[in-house]
Scaffold this active site. Structure first.
Site, short mmCIF file in Angstrom:
data_model
loop_
_atom_site.label_atom_id
_atom_site.label_comp_id
_atom_site.label_asym_id
_atom_site.label_seq_id
_atom_site.Cartn_x
_atom_site.Cartn_y
_atom_site.Cartn_z
N HIS A 64 0.44 -1.55 -0.14
CA HIS A 64 0.15 0.17 0.11
C HIS A 64 0.77 1.34 -0.20
CE1 HIS A 64 -2.97 2.74 2.01
NE2 HIS A 64 -3.68 2.00 1.33
N CYS A 66 -4.86 1.94 -3.96
CA CYS A 66 -3.61 3.43 -3.27
C CYS A 66 -2.50 2.74 -3.03
CB CYS A 66 -3.88 3.45 -1.68
SG CYS A 66 -5.05 5.43 -1.30
#
Length: 505
Positions: free
Chosen positions: A220, A461
């Protein structure tokens, strides 16, 4: 810079600010000073924490109020180590195999009765945030109705109630991740803040010019950007372990990246974009063989599988409350106690100090040194309630239900013509990312929303992970313990209607 050794992990010694760190403060942790100050603090009635016998009006049940106890000071400062949580008020978190009644579970989540565009809500955006059971909602309400106060310093009943509730939540987290001490549990705003805390405190101390930080292609953005920033600041190198076409880390390539210059490894337990469950125990052991410390980002793991930080041997483990049926605005950083106590604070302010003069500051031991200011108290208590709830269900029961549902959903989506699943690792949690021929991910998400189905569309993300598969965006359906086959059937039917040009408008 020398590798982190056992000697390095001991209590920091007094040191003047260095030229390469203009923000350094000559205020290291000194356990002898802290112990003396704590003893003086407990003896000094003017400090507002009298060591008195509980009055007759004190509640006869529940954990003892921290400022009314006659128990000796133990391992910290007022509010840490003095108040013990009674075993009977901490639910067991090792429920054995049993029946998992998903329909009964669904009744615990009021928002699942919501209607969106006139349709029943189908919540398949759990990797972004999980919904909250009534037990958590009610606990938050109860805190604000009956316990709301700042903690650790007030010499009154509400301060005691609030402190006890907050520290009981810390103990629940400790049990949940099987940490060896509640002092290894730091409350933060979420996994993102936890990772930044490690990067800006531990990282700044132990990473220098030409040192190396290792991450993977699965991460992430919150487990990429802080390390980029640290590497740029310290003149270090960021190295990235590749993944295969199924979304699994190539372990041979990962181990080749490790060397005596590796100071930190940071890796996702479960990928938020692909659902891959990485072999973190093995990867941690590999890193330790090269003298590196390891942070595990557990944000996507804690709601799906049992986490045991001692078994993983992780040096740090981070997760967010809202990913495990708790409130937003609260999260957890686990850190091995010797590392936390030898790491300087990231932020300064109230609560994290033992003594302040204009010449120097003495910091609290962990975890208080990392909890500057007023914490998100109610949300920490709400997180404790969420972990209680999950413990009553039994994480193994949840994992079994989700595994069966993931298998069903994978087969269902593969029946859709032109649909390509992204991330097909053998070890996988409940994440199904896909693209649909002829449709932008954003358009698929909007069409599903019109039918009351909540998914995520975009880069999640995790742009490097998606670009590994030649994509800038994908649709992500993600599962949780309250999802059913009917939810998957609704998703499948909506996708087929979209393909046929008859999606709801």
């Amino acid at each position: 810079m020398a590798q982190v050794t056992g000697q390095d992990r001991g209590p920091a010694q007094p040191a003047a600010p260095t030229g390469d760190d203009p923000n350094a403060v000559a205020a290291p942790f000194d356990p002898d000073i802290v112990a003396r100050l704590a003893d003086e603090y407990l003896r000094d009635g003017s400090a507002g924490v009298p060591a008195a016998t509980p009055p007759a009006s004190a509640p006869p049940s529940g954990p003892g109020f921290y400022f009314l106890t006659e128990a000796p000071f133990a391992g910290g400062f007022p509010g840490f180590g003095v108040n013990e949580v009674r075993p009977e008020v901490v639910p067991r978190l090792d429920a054995g195999p049993g029946q998992f009644d998903v329909m009964a579970v669904r009744r615990d989540f009021p928002i699942l009765d919501e209607r969106v565009h006139g349709r029943p809500l189908v919540w398949l955006d759990n990797a972004a945030t999980t919904q909250k059971p009534r037990a958590v909602i009610d606990r938050l309400s109860s805190f604000y109705r009956h316990e709301n106060s700042n903690i650790h310093r007030g010499a009154h009943t509400l301060a005691a109630r609030s402190t006890d509730a907050y520290e009981a939540a810390r103990e629940k987290v400790r049990r949940f991740v099987n940490a060896s001490s509640a002092r290894e549990i730091v409350f933060v705003r979420g996994a993102t803040e936890a990772i930044n805390l490690v990067a800006q405190s531990f990282g700044r101390r132990h990473v220098g010019k030409d040192d190396e930080i290792v991450i993977t292609w699965l991460e992430h953005h919150s487990n990429i950007v802080p390390w980029q920033q640290l590497a740029a600041e310290r003149g270090a190198k960021l190295r990235v372990a590749p993944i295969d076409d199924q979304g699994q880390v190539l372990l041979d390539e990962y181990e080749r990246l490790l060397n005596p210059r590796t100071r930190l490894v940071s890796l996702a337990h479960v990928s938020n974009a692909l659902g891959t469950v990485s072999p973190v125990r093995e990867m941690v052991a590999m890193a330790h063989r090269h003298g590196a410390r390891v942070l595990v980002d557990g944000a996507q793991a804690v709601s799906h599988l049992r986490v045991d930080v001692q078994d993983l041997d992780a040096d740090f483990y981070a997760f967010s409350g809202h990913k495990v049926f708790g409130p937003t605005g609260v999260g957890v950083l686990f850190g091995k106690l010797d590392l936390l106590d030898s790491t300087p604070p990231w932020q300064g302010g109230g609560n994290m100090i033992a003594d302040v003069t204009f010449e120097r500051t003495v910091y609290q031991p962990a975890p208080a040194r990392f909890e500057a200011g007023t914490a998100s108290l109610a949300d920490a208590v709400g997180l404790g309630a969420a972990l209680d709830y999950l413990g009553r269900l039994g994480i193994e029961n949840v994992a079994r239900h989700e595994h069966e549902l993931l298998a069903y959903a994978t087969g269902a989506l593969r029946s859709v013509s032109g649909l390509r699943l992204i991330g097909t690792a053998r070890e996988k949690a409940g994440v199904l990312s896909f693209v649909l021929d002829g449709f932008r991910a954003e358009d698929v998400g909007a069409a599903l929303d019109r039918e009351g189905i909540a998914v995520r569309s975009g880069h999640h993300c995790a742009q490097p992970a998606l670009r590994r598969f030649g994509l800038e965006a994908a649709v992500r359906a993600s599962l949780a313990l309250y999802n059913t086959r009917a939810d998957i059937d609704a998703l499948l039917a909506a996708l087929k209607r979209l393909q046929g040009g008859s999606a709801s408008g």
